[in-house]
Design a protein around this motif. Structure first.
Motif, PDB file in Angstrom:
ATOM      1  N   LEU A 193       0.493  -1.185  -0.034  1.00 18.58           N
ATOM      2  CA  LEU A 193      -0.200   0.548  -0.080  1.00 18.58           C
ATOM      3  C   LEU A 193       0.303   0.736   0.069  1.00 18.58           C
ATOM      4  O   LEU A 193       1.606   1.973   1.258  1.00 18.58           O
ATOM      5  N   VAL A 194       0.958   1.647  -0.692  1.00 21.16           N
ATOM      6  CA  VAL A 194       1.474   2.936  -0.658  1.00 21.16           C
ATOM      7  C   VAL A 194       0.199   4.705  -1.195  1.00 21.16           C
ATOM      8  O   VAL A 194       0.381   4.307  -2.144  1.00 21.16           O
ATOM      9  N   LEU A 195       1.335   5.297  -0.033  1.00 21.13           N
ATOM     10  CA  LEU A 195      -0.016   6.346   0.192  1.00 21.13           C
ATOM     11  C   LEU A 195       0.926   7.802  -0.343  1.00 21.13           C
ATOM     12  O   LEU A 195       0.570   8.967   0.509  1.00 21.13           O
ATOM     13  N   ARG A 196       2.461   7.986  -0.706  1.00 21.86           N
ATOM     14  CA  ARG A 196       3.239   8.855  -0.696  1.00 21.86           C
ATOM     15  C   ARG A 196       2.506   9.965  -1.645  1.00 21.86           C
ATOM     16  O   ARG A 196       1.771   9.977  -2.407  1.00 21.86           O
ATOM     17  N   ARG A 197       2.906  11.535  -0.636  1.00 19.85           N
ATOM     18  CA  ARG A 197       2.592  12.306  -0.592  1.00 19.85           C
ATOM     19  C   ARG A 197       0.937  12.716  -1.104  1.00 19.85           C
ATOM     20  O   ARG A 197       0.850  13.225  -2.199  1.00 19.85           O
ATOM     21  N   CYS A 198       0.234  12.461  -0.482  1.00 19.83           N
ATOM     22  CA  CYS A 198      -1.348  12.460  -0.458  1.00 19.83           C
ATOM     23  C   CYS A 198      -1.394  13.332   0.656  1.00 19.83           C
ATOM     24  O   CYS A 198      -1.385  13.609   2.006  1.00 19.83           O
ATOM     25  N   GLU A 199      -0.968  14.536   0.394  1.00 19.73           N
ATOM     26  CA  GLU A 199      -0.785  15.754   0.888  1.00 19.73           C
ATOM     27  C   GLU A 199      -1.926  16.243   2.141  1.00 19.73           C
ATOM     28  O   GLU A 199      -2.321  17.203   2.867  1.00 19.73           O
ATOM     29  N   CYS A 200      -2.649  15.981   1.283  1.00 17.06           N
ATOM     30  CA  CYS A 200      -4.745  15.714   1.945  1.00 17.06           C
ATOM     31  C   CYS A 200      -5.420  15.103   3.030  1.00 17.06           C
ATOM     32  O   CYS A 200      -6.188  15.052   3.679  1.00 17.06           O
ATOM     33  N   LEU A 201      -4.356  13.914   3.031  1.00 16.72           N
ATOM     34  CA  LEU A 201      -4.364  13.159   3.419  1.00 16.72           C
ATOM     35  C   LEU A 201      -4.511  13.285   5.396  1.00 16.72           C
ATOM     36  O   LEU A 201      -3.477  13.812   5.727  1.00 16.72           O
ATOM     37  N   VAL A 202      -5.323  12.614   5.956  1.00 15.98           N
ATOM     38  CA  VAL A 202      -5.793  13.485   7.335  1.00 15.98           C
ATOM     39  C   VAL A 202      -6.301  11.679   8.210  1.00 15.98           C
ATOM     40  O   VAL A 202      -5.782  12.425   9.523  1.00 15.98           O
ATOM     41  N   HIS A 203      -6.525  11.232   7.616  1.00 12.20           N
ATOM     42  CA  HIS A 203      -7.520   9.390   7.736  1.00 12.20           C
ATOM     43  C   HIS A 203      -6.737   8.549   7.554  1.00 12.20           C
ATOM     44  O   HIS A 203      -7.057   8.305   6.083  1.00 12.20           O
ATOM     45  N   VAL A 204      -6.318   7.210   8.411  1.00 13.82           N
ATOM     46  CA  VAL A 204      -6.319   5.953   7.536  1.00 13.82           C
ATOM     47  C   VAL A 204      -7.150   5.258   8.632  1.00 13.82           C
ATOM     48  O   VAL A 204      -6.677   4.677   9.696  1.00 13.82           O
ATOM     49  N   CYS A 205      -7.883   4.633   7.667  1.00 14.70           N
ATOM     50  CA  CYS A 205      -9.171   3.465   9.025  1.00 14.70           C
ATOM     51  C   CYS A 205      -8.485   2.343   9.054  1.00 14.70           C
ATOM     52  O   CYS A 205      -6.795   2.542   9.462  1.00 14.70           O
ATOM     53  N   GLU A 206      -8.982   2.778  11.083  1.00 16.37           N
ATOM     54  CA  GLU A 206      -8.217   1.409  11.440  1.00 16.37           C
ATOM     55  C   GLU A 206      -8.352  -0.043  11.327  1.00 16.37           C
ATOM     56  O   GLU A 206      -7.419  -0.680  11.408  1.00 16.37           O
ATOM     57  N   SER A 207      -9.272  -0.320   9.839  1.00 12.60           N
ATOM     58  CA  SER A 207      -9.421  -1.649   9.215  1.00 12.60           C
ATOM     59  C   SER A 207      -8.228  -1.846   8.483  1.00 12.60           C
ATOM     60  O   SER A 207      -8.101  -3.073   8.607  1.00 12.60           O
ATOM     61  N   ILE A 208      -7.066  -1.015   8.157  1.00  8.69           N
ATOM     62  CA  ILE A 208      -5.939  -1.948   7.868  1.00  8.69           C
ATOM     63  C   ILE A 208      -5.609  -2.972   8.958  1.00  8.69           C
ATOM     64  O   ILE A 208      -4.432  -3.496   8.281  1.00  8.69           O
ATOM     65  N   GLY A 209      -5.011  -3.005   9.341  1.00  4.04           N
ATOM     66  CA  GLY A 209      -5.147  -3.874  11.173  1.00  4.04           C
ATOM     67  C   GLY A 209      -5.313  -5.278  10.639  1.00  4.04           C
ATOM     68  O   GLY A 209      -4.620  -5.952  10.947  1.00  4.04           O
ATOM     69  N   GLY A 210      -6.681  -5.342  10.043  1.00  2.61           N
ATOM     70  CA  GLY A 210      -7.171  -7.020   9.670  1.00  2.61           C
ATOM     71  C   GLY A 210      -5.912  -6.802   7.926  1.00  2.61           C
ATOM     72  O   GLY A 210      -6.561  -8.335   7.292  1.00  2.61           O
ATOM     73  N   CYS A 211      -5.471  -6.235   7.712  1.00  2.00           N
ATOM     74  CA  CYS A 211      -4.994  -7.124   6.360  1.00  2.00           C
ATOM     75  C   CYS A 211      -3.267  -7.595   6.737  1.00  2.00           C
ATOM     76  O   CYS A 211      -2.621  -7.252   6.493  1.00  2.00           O
ATOM     77  N   ASP A 212      -3.466  -9.039   6.622  1.00  4.35           N
ATOM     78  CA  ASP A 212      -2.574  -9.532   7.655  1.00  4.35           C
ATOM     79  C   ASP A 212      -1.549 -10.040   6.608  1.00  4.35           C
ATOM     80  O   ASP A 212      -0.508 -10.418   7.067  1.00  4.35           O
TER      81      ASP A 212
END
Length: 994
Positions: free
Chosen positions: A710-729
């Protein structure tokens, strides 16, 4: 461990090294031998140095015996403990045997021993042999006792013989002077300029001689330019690299800019990137802070005018590239510029020849190898020697003749026939003859292509040639595996057959001729009708095909990038797109290197209807960058495995876009503010790249169970990454770098048990939020585990009340599976870090560049598997004390306040330390130390025989760093210690009277 420094090999295939060093490690390894070895290597003398001590009685290692036989010369350093080692004595006998059997040069050095003691085996030499004799006499095996007696006699004769040879006596001499004499004598006796040629330079003797003469024989009062020209693959780059390695040390500054045409054509780099590389080389700076092409050209002109330089511009296809890179103002007298190109008239068009005093211009053409040279080169790659094996003479002669003297064709064809039987060679020539083979290189290379062991390998080669050159190997394997290709087997075979190499960043690399050949093979499927080909890689063909709605079931892959189609030469600047990113899945795309400037509005004037995709039901790879699409997204084929839509114009991904079978999705530089209106289940998606998008929040990870990158590099407006990411085993890579509005990381990151790489570069506007997060995680861990918290913390109560109900895994600050963690440029001070990183027991690489730390954070020392630590550009860093014992590479470059580096006592192998431009550094424990003479204990000087230095203690000299000449300082006379050798510098012309 064996240290081997190979520069080039001699013409005889059995020769591997110029010099073999025989010595006793406990006497000389860290001092005399180390500096002798470095001096030899610096003179491009290939030197074998064994780095492992063996106890008396052990047998001589086979690799040492081979190294002696495969060397032209040996330097035998006879020291006090040399005769006590049976290994050393065995080396001595073997070296002297080699001297009798060949022209092997032997040069003894009597290091603090008397030659007469060696000759007559007296004193310590006599004692050592007596001990060997006693040990042998205790041997109960009669056969071994007889063998021991024979060995003893050979050792005696060997010591007598070596003492009678002309050598060097080190007694009472300065070691630096002795080493210089040794290197000079070895150089003159080896004549490396005629004896060190690689197999790859077969047939270039005359070229090497002529260019070397041009470099050395020209006037030092003028600058000169040499153009090496010839067809692609003829050996221009190889020759230029050889010349550069031989002579670059003769100039004040030097730079080699490689493969300019290809880098500019494919936008892997821009000319501005190459400018900065050249300027960095000439100024000896790693980081060039410049953002304007014209200003950079001006600085290059100034640097080249002020320094005697050797500059090689390789693979130039446009004279304007030369103008931009080296300017038009002229060069320092004695400078040499080498240009390699396919166009012999190109250099003369450059602006530097229109100045008042233009440099002298010389041309050197390469036309290919002669019949004899071609056969030798082909045999090297097919048989590992310069002559055909018995029974292969006719076949090898035919093969070399077909290649028409083209070095690359000879290399690839020879490698493809390596270890093959005569019948396979014969079948290959039958194909050559039935197809009326000509000498054009693509047809030569196609024969090697036809010899690939399976259709799988051939299809893989075409896929890589069209879409994946420069792309990350693992990502490529992930995508193509789902396209039905046996990827691991295929890539291994392509590497073995010289079709493919792997770069330093794990990217796939392919020679330009091979890539062109692969693409030509695809074009031959239907020369006039691109829509009938399996792959459409040409942007012009792709645009025409889509506009005319000529898609077919034949097409497996198609790329169209409007920013590339519009050539990238527009002066309209709205966006800066970067190239050659290993995270980019295929085709042309963004990266962290270089910038292609273009107008996004100009791109989006091109509209394409999705109906054009309707018939492509076998399409696996699709790239439509910076294109406005109209029509239903339901028309996208369900067969897609890799989809790249840079600059996508909608705010979210349409719900009717079929993505169930997608393995990789790249939406970089898009207008997306959210992924989709309703979460989707994408059970196959493994790679998701959303770099430089306008995303405000990212979620729905529960629908991505297979996600690996998962690459979110330079997403300068990003303020929130959902906690559901913890399920990406299965997630192994997460890049949140430069997401500057991201105030906190999801606590569920600690649940990512497969995560290996986490990049958080520049993602924090200030340290405060990150510091609070890290401290809270540490505190919560303590509270949860039932420990007593003795520290007062204003938010502890709140944290405990709000989060104690969370599962334990949520309280871990970072996943224990991490192997690589990057925290570059986050404004993190020492106080920002937790007490320890012990939970990250797997971490091997840690990057803390550009942070305001003043010392190594304590938590770093708890990383007991750490191998790479980078604290470069930490301007406030004053010391690096006792990093983990496991460290192999330590980067401390541009740490302007750094004074001292130490290691744990008894560390077995100190790390390699890079400390360029750390101008205040005065000590690296066990390696170097700089200290004012007035501060050094007189006992040390007495031990060196310096008894009368009082008169120089108050004197001062001008000192400066070689990378930063403008920062010279007048300081008291300093003593410099480096690996056991003391040196200093005094003002004046006379050596002080000690």
């Amino acid at each position: 461990m064996v240290i081997v420094t190979e520069f080039l090999e001699e013409q005889e295939p059995s020769i591997t090294y110029d010099v073999f060093l025989s010595f006793r490690g406990k006497d000389t390894r860290l001092g005399f031998i180390y500096f002798l070895y470095q001096a030899l290597v610096n003179e491009d003398i290939s030197t074998f140095l064994d780095d492992e001590d063996v106890e008396t009685g052990e047998e001589l290692k086979p690799e040492l015996a081979r190294a002696i036989k495969n060397s032209r010369a040996s330097v035998i350093v006879l020291s006090k403990n040399y005769p006590s080692s049976t290994w050393c004595l065995d080396e001595l006998v073997m070296i002297l045997d080699q001297r009798k059997a060949s022209n092997h040069i032997v040069l003894p050095v009597f290091y603090n021993v008397e030659p007469t003691h060696v000759r007559k085996q007296e004193n310590i030499f006599g004692d050592a042999l007596f001990e060997h004799k006693q040990r042998m006499e205790t041997e109960h095996d009669e056969e071994k006792k007889i063998q021991g007696a024979c060995k003893l006699e050979m050792w005696r004769k060997g010591l007598t013989e070596v003492a009678d040879l002309k050598g060097k006596d080190a007694n009472g001499r300065r070691e630096t002077v002795l080493i210089a004499e040794l290197v000079t004598e070895i150089s003159s006796r080896l004549k490396p300029h005629t004896q060190t040629k690689t197999a790859h330079l077969i047939g270039m003797d005359i070229s090497i001689h002529n260019i070397s003469s041009w470099l050395k024989g020209a006037s030092s009062k003028t600058a000169e330019v040499l153009t090496i020209w010839g067809m692609a693959g003829i050996g221009k780059t190889t020759l230029a690299k050889y010349i550069y390695r031989m002579h670059s040390h003769e100039f004040e500054r030097s730079s080699f800019i490689e493969d300019i045409e290809r880098k500019c054509l494919e936008q892997t780099y821009t000319l501005f990137d190459l400018q900065k590389q050249l300027l960095g080389d000439i100024l000896r700076k790693r980081m060039i802070e410049e953002h304007n092409v014209d200003m950079c050209t001006s600085k290059i002109e100034k640097a080249l005018f002020n320094n005697s330089s050797l500059v090689v511009l390789d693979g130039v296809d446009n004279f304007e590239q030369v103008d931009v890179l080296i300017g038009t103002k002229g060069f320092h007298p004695g400078s040499k510029i080498i240009v390699t190109t396919k166009d012999g008239s190109l250099t003369e068009k450059c602006s530097m020849f229109r100045i008042k005093l233009p440099p002298k211009h010389t041309k050197h053409a390469l036309y290919g190898l002669s019949t004899t040279e071609s056969l030798r080169l082909l045999c090297w790659h097919a048989f590992g020697g310069y002559e055909p094996k018995e029974g292969y003479v006719e076949a090898a002669t035919r093969a070399s003749t077909y290649c028409g003297g083209h070095p690359l064709a000879l290399k690839v064809l020879g490698s493809s026939l390596y270890n093959e039987d005569v019948a396979t060679w014969s079948d290959t020539f039958d194909m050559l003859e039935t197809r009326e083979f000509h000498t054009h290189v693509h047809k030569v290379l196609q024969i090697s292509f036809d010899s690939l062991p399976s259709e799988n390998c051939k299809e893989l080669f075409k896929h890589i040639a069209c879409f994946f050159v420069g792309r990350d190997r693992e990502a490529t394997e992930t995508i193509l595996k789902e396209c039905g290709i046996r990827i691991s087997y295929g890539i291994t075979k392509l590497i073995d057959r010289c079709f493919l190499t792997i770069g330093g960043r794990n990217e796939l690399k392919m020679h330009q001729l091979l890539q062109e050949m692969g693409r030509d093979l695809v074009s031959q499927e239907s020369p006039e009708k691109p829509w009938k080909r399996s792959r459409v890689w040409n942007h012009v063909d792709s645009l025409k095909l889509l506009k005319e709605d000529k898609g077919t079931t034949k097409i497996q892959g198609l790329v169209l990038a409007m920013n590339v189609y519009l050539s990238g030469l527009s002066k309209v600047v709205e966006h800066g797109f970067e190239y050659n990113d290993p995270n980019m899945i295929f085709g042309i795309g963004p990266s962290t290197y270089g910038a292609l400037k273009f107008s996004s509005s100009q791109c989006k004037k091109i509209e394409l209807n999705t109906n054009a995709l309707k018939k492509m039901d076998k399409l696996h790879l699709l790239q439509l960058n910076h294109i406005k699409l109209k029509g239903s997204y339901h028309n996208f084929p369900e067969s897609l495995k890799g989809l790249c839509l840079h600059g996508f114009h909608l705010k979210y991904i349409p719900s009717d876009l079929a993505m169930e079978n997608l393995v990789a999705l790249d939406m970089s530089y898009s207008d997306l503010t959210e992924l989709w209106k309703k979460p989707k289940l994408l059970g196959s998606l493994k790679i998701l790249n959303l770099s430089c998008c306008k995303l405000v929040q990212v979620g729905g990870f529960s629908g991505l169970p297979a996600l690996e990158r998962l690459v979110l590099r330079r997403c300068e407006c990003l303020v929130h990454v959902c906690e559901s990411i913890g399920g990406c085993d299965r997630l192994v890579l997460l890049d949140l770098s430069y997401c500057k509005k991201l105030k906190k990381l999801p606590t569920s990151i600690s649940k990512l048990k497969s995560l290996k790489t986490l990049s958080l570069d520049g993602c924090i506007g200030g340290a405060s939020e990150f510091e609070i997060w890290m401290k809270n995680m540490e505190l919560l861990k303590v509270i949860y585990e039932g420990s007593i918290c003795t520290k007062s913390h204003p938010s502890a109560s709140h944290i405990a009340q709000s989060l104690l109900k969370c599962p334990k895994s949520f309280l871990m600050p970072l996943p224990p599976s991490l192997v690589t963690l990057s925290l570059i440029g986050n404004n993190l001070s020492n106080e920002s870090f937790p007490k320890d990183f012990s939970s990250m027991s797997m971490l091997k690489r840690l990057y803390l560049n550009g942070n305001p730390i003043h010392s190594l954070p304590d938590c770093v020392r708890s990383l007991n598997r750490l191998e790479v630590l980078d604290v470069g550009r930490c301007s406030m860093l004053k010391s690096v004390l006792c990093p983990p014992r496991t460290i192999k590479l330590l980067f401390t470059h541009q740490c302007l306040s750094l004074v001292k580096i130490t290691f744990h006592q008894g560390i077995s192998t100190p790390p390699i330390v890079y400390y360029q431009e750390s101008v205040a550094l005065n000590e690296i424990q066990g390696m170097i130390k700089i200290q004012a003479i007035a501060q050094i204990d007189d006992k040390i000087f007495s031990s060196l025989g310096w008894n009368n230095i009082q008169h120089v203690k108050d004197q001062k000299v001008m000192l400066w760093d070689s990378c930063m000449w403008s920062r010279a300082k007048k300081l008291p006379i300093q003593m410099f210690y480096e690996f056991g050798i003391f040196s200093t510098c005094f003002p004046g012309k006379l050596v002080p009277n000690w």
